[in-house]
Scaffold this motif. Structure first.
Motif, PDB file in Angstrom:
ATOM      1  N   ALA A  44      16.405   4.817   6.494  1.00  0.00           N
ATOM      2  CA  ALA A  44      15.808   5.924   7.246  1.00  0.00           C
ATOM      3  C   ALA A  44      16.643   6.241   8.482  1.00  0.00           C
ATOM      4  O   ALA A  44      16.883   7.414   8.802  1.00  0.00           O
ATOM      5  CB  ALA A  44      14.380   5.565   7.654  1.00  0.00           C
ATOM      6  N   ARG A  45      17.110   5.192   9.165  1.00  0.00           N
ATOM      7  CA  ARG A  45      17.943   5.423  10.358  1.00  0.00           C
ATOM      8  C   ARG A  45      19.208   6.191   9.986  1.00  0.00           C
ATOM      9  O   ARG A  45      19.651   7.091  10.717  1.00  0.00           O
ATOM     10  CB  ARG A  45      18.295   4.091  11.006  1.00  0.00           C
ATOM     11  N   THR A  46      19.803   5.828   8.850  1.00  0.00           N
ATOM     12  CA  THR A  46      21.014   6.503   8.380  1.00  0.00           C
ATOM     13  C   THR A  46      20.738   7.988   8.126  1.00  0.00           C
ATOM     14  O   THR A  46      21.516   8.869   8.516  1.00  0.00           O
ATOM     15  CB  THR A  46      21.539   5.846   7.094  1.00  0.00           C
ATOM     16  N   PHE A  47      19.623   8.280   7.467  1.00  0.00           N
ATOM     17  CA  PHE A  47      19.261   9.673   7.182  1.00  0.00           C
ATOM     18  C   PHE A  47      19.106  10.445   8.489  1.00  0.00           C
ATOM     19  O   PHE A  47      19.622  11.565   8.620  1.00  0.00           O
ATOM     20  CB  PHE A  47      17.954   9.715   6.377  1.00  0.00           C
TER      21      PHE A  47
ATOM     22  N   HIS B  48      20.406   9.848  11.374  1.00  0.00           N
ATOM     23  CA  HIS B  48      21.710   9.993  12.046  1.00  0.00           C
ATOM     24  C   HIS B  48      22.532  11.107  11.388  1.00  0.00           C
ATOM     25  O   HIS B  48      23.111  11.956  12.093  1.00  0.00           O
ATOM     26  CB  HIS B  48      22.477   8.673  11.985  1.00  0.00           C
ATOM     27  N   ILE B  49      22.569  11.122  10.064  1.00  0.00           N
ATOM     28  CA  ILE B  49      23.360  12.119   9.344  1.00  0.00           C
ATOM     29  C   ILE B  49      22.877  13.533   9.658  1.00  0.00           C
ATOM     30  O   ILE B  49      23.678  14.470   9.790  1.00  0.00           O
ATOM     31  CB  ILE B  49      23.294  11.859   7.822  1.00  0.00           C
ATOM     32  N   HIS B  50      21.562  13.679   9.805  1.00  0.00           N
ATOM     33  CA  HIS B  50      20.986  15.010  10.015  1.00  0.00           C
ATOM     34  C   HIS B  50      20.722  15.304  11.494  1.00  0.00           C
ATOM     35  O   HIS B  50      19.964  16.225  11.828  1.00  0.00           O
ATOM     36  CB  HIS B  50      19.694  15.163   9.208  1.00  0.00           C
ATOM     37  N   ASP B  51      21.379  14.529  12.354  1.00  0.00           N
ATOM     38  CA  ASP B  51      21.282  14.773  13.795  1.00  0.00           C
ATOM     39  C   ASP B  51      19.822  14.813  14.267  1.00  0.00           C
ATOM     40  O   ASP B  51      19.386  15.758  14.945  1.00  0.00           O
ATOM     41  CB  ASP B  51      21.994  16.093  14.150  1.00  0.00           C
ATOM     42  N   MET B  52      19.095  13.765  13.877  1.00  0.00           N
ATOM     43  CA  MET B  52      17.688  13.635  14.282  1.00  0.00           C
ATOM     44  C   MET B  52      17.549  12.342  15.073  1.00  0.00           C
ATOM     45  O   MET B  52      17.375  11.269  14.490  1.00  0.00           O
ATOM     46  CB  MET B  52      16.770  13.599  13.053  1.00  0.00           C
ATOM     47  N   PRO B  53      17.657  12.422  16.397  1.00  0.00           N
ATOM     48  CA  PRO B  53      17.579  11.195  17.205  1.00  0.00           C
ATOM     49  C   PRO B  53      16.263  10.451  16.964  1.00  0.00           C
ATOM     50  O   PRO B  53      15.184  11.070  16.915  1.00  0.00           O
ATOM     51  CB  PRO B  53      17.679  11.721  18.635  1.00  0.00           C
ATOM     52  N   LEU B  54      16.355   9.133  16.817  1.00  0.00           N
ATOM     53  CA  LEU B  54      15.170   8.322  16.561  1.00  0.00           C
ATOM     54  C   LEU B  54      14.430   8.077  17.874  1.00  0.00           C
ATOM     55  O   LEU B  54      14.481   6.989  18.465  1.00  0.00           O
ATOM     56  CB  LEU B  54      15.574   6.999  15.900  1.00  0.00           C
ATOM     57  N   GLU B  55      13.767   9.101  18.319  1.00  0.00           N
ATOM     58  CA  GLU B  55      13.020   9.040  19.572  1.00  0.00           C
ATOM     59  C   GLU B  55      11.892  10.075  19.516  1.00  0.00           C
ATOM     60  O   GLU B  55      11.854  10.932  18.629  1.00  0.00           O
ATOM     61  CB  GLU B  55      13.939   9.336  20.758  1.00  0.00           C
TER      62      GLU B  55
END
Length: 630
Positions: free
Chosen positions: A51-54, A56-63
């Protein structure tokens, strides 16, 4: 629909749906709620690193919202959550909704809002948020999280009515989550049972499911009688079925509802499930078994049955039947006195008897009575004998007539006032809106509103609402329970009466039911759930009575809003005075013929008299057989 589909995938989805979930997340970045549901589903079907990889690839900061949504379904984001903080003054409504969900699910770190304050100290600040769902989720979280409770609510309970319906719903769930709180705030529960919004009443009905303290039964039984939503009624019945052993006043209502429901119906299944661990369960199963046996042997021809009878028994029954046909004997057997005021009301009720009633009188009693009976399927002979008399208009007349009747026929136990009345419409509260041709019953009592104190500042009503007959109220509860099973015997009796009466008793056309506002302008009736075209809707409430022909809509609305009055007439309080003086039961049934305003006319009077008479017959036939002598 997309949001709920993604929510479902978050619970039961697999990697087989991964492509569709990914597409939904990417395509709905501008819709906060659908996007959050997609992120939650994605985090549920992938492991945390995938999920973190996805993201990151789609420029969706995990915050922020992405982190909160992912953490709902995947516990491997705890580290990121512990480092996150939510400032309620600046966070978006979408993020605050997700935070409420996390706290309710018990997946939020203790200091998600502040390092210095635990969530319990802050969550209540969202109760009054401008966003309706943020406010709802904050109260929902307080209800769902076992570490939170009523003390964390920031809404004063005296202000419940000022909150949005979706918030009120969960406040009542919160109050009822602890028996001690429910007892303490009993008046708020009463208030909730009368809430104008179905979702609020449903929330309360579900909330009380496992409560069983003294006094709750009276609230529930009163509520059940007036409740018009089938879903709420069903929730109340399940509560009653589950708790009938502890609160035995529930038993009869549950049994009557169960008997009224179709065999193998969903209602029966739910009542059996709710009562499974109680003594009532065996009784319900026995009812089903007996009905199955009746169905099995129901094809025996009627003419063959005398061969199974004892000849002496048949002879005795014949003698009893002969006695029952004697009007003087029937009058002495009567336990119900029906009082009407007008000739058209008398004609309507007399039309309810299967055979022509007989007129009788008594020396020293100025009243003239009609004597008739209704069938009783549980008795081998006779039926339910009923006396009917007319009082004329006004409380003094009705009181005098009842006093004479009770002196002459001291065995009378139940007095039912039947006839027409003005209705109290309420277009602002559709579930309380009364229309022409509807029926209003005195489930909440009777008030003589002409008992007033006059001062220089105006008039103040001094009378108090007098409670209805507990026994007749219980009988009506069972009758009303049949509506869940689509049983409305009064509809058949309306048609039966129309077949015996003149065309004047037909239902007027819809264009003769016109509602007006304060300045006389015609306005539309609100849409109402449960209303069937060309059928009366049954309402319960307070009956207002005075020796005044009421044509003032301002007074009508004042009585409605201040006292809960649903119908206004001119005889009930006088009748009640006479009945109570001799400890007799009284109940009022009124068909609505006008709106107590300047547009009052006679168009609906005959039909209103007929629907009241039809409902009265249904009520008398629903009284326990044991109330009537053989």
């Amino acid at each position: 629909m997309r949001r709920w589909s993604l929510n479902a995938l978050a619970l039961i989805g697999t990697k087989a749906q991964l492509s569709a979930i990914r597409d939904a997340v990417v395509a709905n970045r501008d819709d906060a709620d659908i996007f959050a549901a997609g992120v939650s589903a994605l985090a549920a079907v992938l492991d945390a690193d995938e999920a973190r990889t996805f993201f990151h690839i789609h420029d969706m900061p995990l915050e922020g919202g992405i982190l909160f949504a992912a953490a709902q379904q995947n516990d491997n984001f705890k580290q990121e959550l512990r480092q996150s903080r939510v400032d309620i003054d600046y966070a978006s409504a979408a993020d605050l909704r997700l935070v409420g969900l996390l706290i309710g699910l018990g997946k939020a770190p203790e200091n998600l809002f502040s390092l210095n304050h635990k969530n319990a100290a802050v969550i209540g600040a969202l109760n009054g948020h401008d966003d309706r769902l943020v406010a709802q989720y904050s109260v929902w979280a307080t209800y769902e999280n076992p570490k939170l409770g009523l003390r964390h609510l920031r809404i004063p309970l005296k202000d419940i009515e000022a909150q949005r319906p979706n918030v009120r719903k969960y406040i009542y769930r919160l109050i009822t989550s602890q028996e001690a709180d429910a007892k303490r705030y009993y008046e708020q529960l009463v208030q909730g049972s009368r809430d104008s919004q179905t979702e609020v009443r449903e929330g309360l009905a579900v909330g009380i499911k496992d409560l069983r303290f003294d006094g709750l039964d009276q609230l529930v039984l009163d509520w059940f009688v007036t409740e018009e939503n089938d879903g709420v009624r069903q929730a109340l019945l399940e509560h009653m079925a589950a708790n009938a052993d502890v609160l035995p006043t529930y038993r009869q209502t549950v049994i009557q509802s169960f008997e009224s429901a179709r065999p193998n119906s969903l209602l029966r299944a739910r009542l059996e499930a709710a009562s499974h661990k109680t003594d009532l369960y065996r009784e319900l199963k026995l009812i089903s078994l007996n009905q199955e046996q009746e169905s099995l042997f129901g094809d025996i021809e009627e003419e063959s049955r005398p061969l199974l009878q004892n000849p002496s028994t048949s002879k005795a029954r014949g003698s009893a039947k002969k006695q029952a046909n004697n009007p003087d004997v029937e009058a002495e057997r009567a336990r119900v006195l029906v009082v009407v005021a007008l000739p058209k009301e008398l004609a309507a009720f007399n039309a309810m008897f299967d055979t022509e009633p007989v007129q009788i009188g008594r020396a020293g009693d100025p009243n003239i009575y009609s004597v008739g009976s209704f069938p009783d399927s549980k008795k081998s002979s006779g039926g339910r004998s009923v006396l009917v008399t007319s009082s004329g208009m006004g409380n003094d007349n009705s009181s005098s007539v009842a006093a004479n009747a009770l002196r002459t026929f001291s065995q009378i136990e139940h007095i039912v006032m039947v006839g027409i009345a003005g209705g109290c419409p309420n277009e602002q509260k559709p579930e309380e809106h009364v229309r022409l041709g509807d029926v209003v019953t005195s489930t909440k009592g009777i008030i003589g509103y002409d008992n007033v104190k006059a001062t220089t500042e105006g008039s103040e009503i001094r009378g108090s609402i007098q409670a209805p007959s507990a026994r007749l109220l219980a009988a009506q509860r069972g009758l009303e329970a049949g509506i869940l099973a689509r049983k409305k015997p009064w509809i058949d009796y309306i048609r039966f009466g129309q077949g015996k009466l003149s065309d004047n008793f037909a239902r007027p056309s819809p264009d003769k039911d016109v509602l007006h506002n304060a300045d006389g302008t015609a306005i539309n009736h609100p849409n109402q759930s449960g209303r069937v075209v060309d059928e009366p809707l049954i309402h319960g409430g307070v009956i207002g009575a005075a020796d005044t022909l009421q044509k003032d809509p301002k007074m009508r609305d004042h009585l409605r809003d201040a006292l809960g009055v649903r119908a206004i007439e001119m005889e009930a309080s006088g009748l009640q005075t006479a009945a109570w003086a001799q400890s007799k039961d009284i109940f009022v049934i009124r068909g609505i013929c006008d709106y107590c305003d300047a547009f009052k006319n006679n168009d609906w009077q005959e039909y209103a008299a007929l629907v009241a008479a039809a409902y009265a017959r249904a009520l008398i036939e629903h009284m326990p057989s044991e109330w009537f002598p053989d």
